[in-house]
Design a protein around this motif. Structure first.
Motif, PDB file in Angstrom:
ATOM      1  N   ASP A  24       0.816  -1.222   0.000  1.00  0.00           N
ATOM      2  CA  ASP A  24       0.000   0.000   0.000  1.00  0.00           C
ATOM      3  C   ASP A  24       0.849   1.270   0.000  1.00  0.00           C
ATOM      4  N   ARG A  25       1.999   1.239   0.673  1.00  0.00           N
ATOM      5  CA  ARG A  25       2.699   2.500   0.966  1.00  0.00           C
ATOM      6  C   ARG A  25       4.018   2.704   0.253  1.00  0.00           C
ATOM      7  N   ASP A  26       4.666   1.639  -0.251  1.00  0.00           N
ATOM      8  CA  ASP A  26       5.994   1.807  -0.842  1.00  0.00           C
ATOM      9  C   ASP A  26       5.888   1.833  -2.365  1.00  0.00           C
ATOM     10  N   PRO A  27       6.105   3.010  -2.977  1.00  0.00           N
ATOM     11  CA  PRO A  27       5.979   3.084  -4.435  1.00  0.00           C
ATOM     12  C   PRO A  27       7.044   2.271  -5.169  1.00  0.00           C
ATOM     13  N   ALA A  28       8.125   1.876  -4.475  1.00  0.00           N
ATOM     14  CA  ALA A  28       9.163   1.077  -5.133  1.00  0.00           C
ATOM     15  C   ALA A  28       8.877  -0.421  -5.037  1.00  0.00           C
ATOM     16  N   CYS A  29       7.741  -0.814  -4.457  1.00  0.00           N
ATOM     17  CA  CYS A  29       7.442  -2.247  -4.314  1.00  0.00           C
ATOM     18  C   CYS A  29       6.080  -2.572  -4.901  1.00  0.00           C
ATOM     19  N   SER A  30       6.074  -3.370  -5.948  1.00  0.00           N
ATOM     20  CA  SER A  30       4.799  -3.691  -6.580  1.00  0.00           C
ATOM     21  C   SER A  30       4.429  -5.169  -6.447  1.00  0.00           C
ATOM     22  N   LYS A  31       5.345  -5.970  -5.905  1.00  0.00           N
ATOM     23  CA  LYS A  31       5.071  -7.408  -5.800  1.00  0.00           C
ATOM     24  C   LYS A  31       5.147  -7.861  -4.344  1.00  0.00           C
ATOM     25  N   TYR A  32       4.177  -8.656  -3.937  1.00  0.00           N
ATOM     26  CA  TYR A  32       4.196  -9.233  -2.595  1.00  0.00           C
ATOM     27  C   TYR A  32       5.456 -10.082  -2.382  1.00  0.00           C
ATOM     28  N   SER A  33       5.835 -10.819  -3.408  1.00  0.00           N
ATOM     29  CA  SER A  33       6.988 -11.710  -3.260  1.00  0.00           C
ATOM     30  C   SER A  33       8.272 -10.916  -3.044  1.00  0.00           C
ATOM     31  N   GLN A  34       8.348  -9.744  -3.661  1.00  0.00           N
ATOM     32  CA  GLN A  34       9.540  -8.893  -3.495  1.00  0.00           C
ATOM     33  C   GLN A  34       9.714  -8.505  -2.020  1.00  0.00           C
ATOM     34  N   CYS A  35       8.629  -8.103  -1.400  1.00  0.00           N
ATOM     35  CA  CYS A  35       8.681  -7.746   0.022  1.00  0.00           C
ATOM     36  C   CYS A  35       9.010  -8.965   0.879  1.00  0.00           C
ATOM     37  N   LEU A  36       8.321 -10.056   0.635  1.00  0.00           N
ATOM     38  CA  LEU A  36       8.510 -11.273   1.443  1.00  0.00           C
ATOM     39  C   LEU A  36       9.947 -11.787   1.370  1.00  0.00           C
ATOM     40  N   LEU A  37      10.504 -11.799   0.160  1.00  0.00           N
ATOM     41  CA  LEU A  37      11.811 -12.427  -0.042  1.00  0.00           C
ATOM     42  C   LEU A  37      12.982 -11.495   0.223  1.00  0.00           C
TER      43      LEU A  37
END
Lengths: 270, 270, 270
Positions: C109-122
């Motif tokens: 919701d808040r980080d414009p540099a992150c568009s994928k759930y997997s990117q955050c998780l991994l």
């Protein structure tokens, strides 16, 4: 500015090979000579120096090997994969190595605590993080964003230097000490820029366009400086340690404070 | 100052063993007792606690073993090499261990979140980084600069605490949380100094002489404090979090702000 | 505030599943779909993505496996032990996973540099450090303090994010970039809080009671913000980068500077 060696040169002009700089071949010879001397003086380091420096044929081969050993982990990417990616980048885009050699020279020129090229190459995590960035940026431009982000995350964890693969960074850049530096996705960093540890080039808001700073040639950012949003720092400007910058700074001006205020502007090179 | 135990003592006097401090042998017995209790209460940690604490004969043997496991990497220095270097340092210069035990006692005395000696010894990266510094400084003084810089680079990467081997640091020092601390080559840190994470004792300019701060006994530097250049911070002075110090602070004064201004001076121990 | 999707919602109300948020099962399907696509587009990552994501049955199984690989070391706790501890925590207290999924959604919701759930998780060490904290906090509450502190020390060293197991942190929290964040033992962080790198929620004095800040729902703390002592930051308040906060901030107010001063207060959601 008349510099020591009689050249008419100022860092805010952008990167340029200078009289005292070493050509690539000379630089590799120097690194090998330093490594041979250290191996002789300190036998405990001999195996390391042979495997990382003296058994290779070029600075890019040695550096790719070193990064392969550092960045590899048992799960994500093995050493052979990392080394292959670095070698591909150096082979495909000669400007990556050219910029890296300029970065190496920049540390020798500007860091009074570093007198050996090999010391910077082998030990300085700021230098190493910038070279990793140069490879991830190459992947990013080729559309290999998943791989760029994977390596980026490993670099963040290892060195605590967080340079987004999408950022653009010029030649001859020095990140001193380097812990905690953050450079955002749409930041632009010119040539001959020096920044100390804990510098942030951060975004403002959540817009999708350019949301990070643009840093001119020859800028110096002190320890802990935070620059926020799409502001311009003019060539040759300097920002004092601990300052927070939220508006433009003209060329060759000095700013300090929270928020940063301009305290002095000079003609170029004064 | 009349302290809790009735001693007439102030940290700005320098390090001194106090009534409640443990002698080396007592301290090692205490650490072993703590480890035995934790191993009994938490079987998942039993193997670790036996191999790192209970199978050793002294605190310096245990600590050398622990650092060997942490600092070793597959490429530069193996665990046996690291352990040998630490043991040589402790054997050759008893002041290294004496200072380390004072550091351990300092954490117990000053950190309300730490009640066990073993917790500090095994887990606090600020404490561990200072002990690594003490060994690299011993190497540095003996002229083994290449080895000192190699281990220093490994410590920087592992703990994100960057203490140049050339710096001079007294006994009874506490680095709390510790991430991002940078102490430059010509810095001098007195005894009983406490500093929080992100403190920088940085250089000014590129001169080759003394270019870093001189910190007196008993000084407290809050989180994020940046001290720049060859300034003097008098014994017992305190600097508030986030301050930037670019000029001297007299003894027993308190300074805050960017740049730091003196807001209070007291008689010793008030 | 009328948000984009027509909901009457403000982050300072606390965490709530919103229309566009994914349920647990949908979220896991999305992560798997992202991993499959990345594995196809970037074969160098295929082995990693299969072993860490696609070979598991749930997001908590995948994440426990990933943390086991990251946190394990040869000496303290092996991968099987780490994985077992994480699985026990998720099995015993469903609120840990619920909070973790809210954190994941918060980054999207808040980080414009992150568009994928997997990117955050991994890859996002801020997200990963918070999840490790949630497990150590569970251990802490069950009285297993020795194990909590052991894992905490490993997380500090690996991610340079230092969240004391005793702190209390709500759902939907984002730690962006995350290097250098320190959250002390008695700190309380509400829901929907966002903080950038180098934020400190530090203690004042050496008292044994509550000595750290209380941060309300929906608060935003900019890069390098230091909040000291048992102060209250009201729901929806914002603190500008580089500020030092030593006194309360009312709800929905904005504070900046060293020390921080209130520059604006608004009605909720303005």
């Amino acid at each position: 500015m008349q510099s020591d060696d009689g050249e008419d040169y100022h860092p805010s002009d952008g990167w340029r090979m200078r009289h005292h700089h070493l050509q690539k071949g000379q630089l590799w010879e120097r690194i090998c000579a330093e490594a041979r001397q250290d191996a002789m003086m300190e036998p405990r380091l001999a195996t390391f120096l042979h495997s990382v420096v003296l058994s290779h044929r070029s600075v890019e081969a040695a550096f790719s090997f070193l990064m392969a050993a550092k960045l590899a982990d048992s799960m994500m990417l093995g050493p052979v994969q990392i080394m292959t990616i670095f070698r591909e980048a150096y082979d495909n885009d000669p400007s990556i190595l050219e910029a890296g050699l300029a970065d190496l020279q920049a540390v020798i020129d500007r860091d009074p605590a570093c007198s050996k090229y090999s010391q910077c190459l082998l030990y300085f995590k700021g230098f190493q993080a910038v070279q990793c960035y140069r490879v991830t940026h190459w992947l990013w431009r080729k559309g290999r964003k998943a791989l760029a982000l994977a390596i980026h995350s490993r670099v963040c964890q290892l060195f605590d230097v967080d340079i987004h693969p999408g950022a653009r960074i010029g030649r001859g850049v020095m990140l001193d000490h380097a812990t905690g530096i953050v450079i955002g996705e749409t930041a632009v960093v010119g040539e001959n820029v020096s920044m100390l540890h804990h510098v942030s080039l951060g975004g403002s808001g959540t817009g999708r366009g350019v949301r990070h700073p643009n840093i001119g040639h020859g800028v110096l950012l002190g320890a802990g400086v935070i620059v926020l949003g799409p502001v311009n720092l003019g060539a040759g400007s300097k920002v004092g340690a601990g300052s927070v910058v939220v508006s433009d700074i003209p060329e060759h001006c000095v700013a300090v404070g929270v928020p940063a205020k301009i305290i002095k502007c000079t003609s170029k090179g004064e």
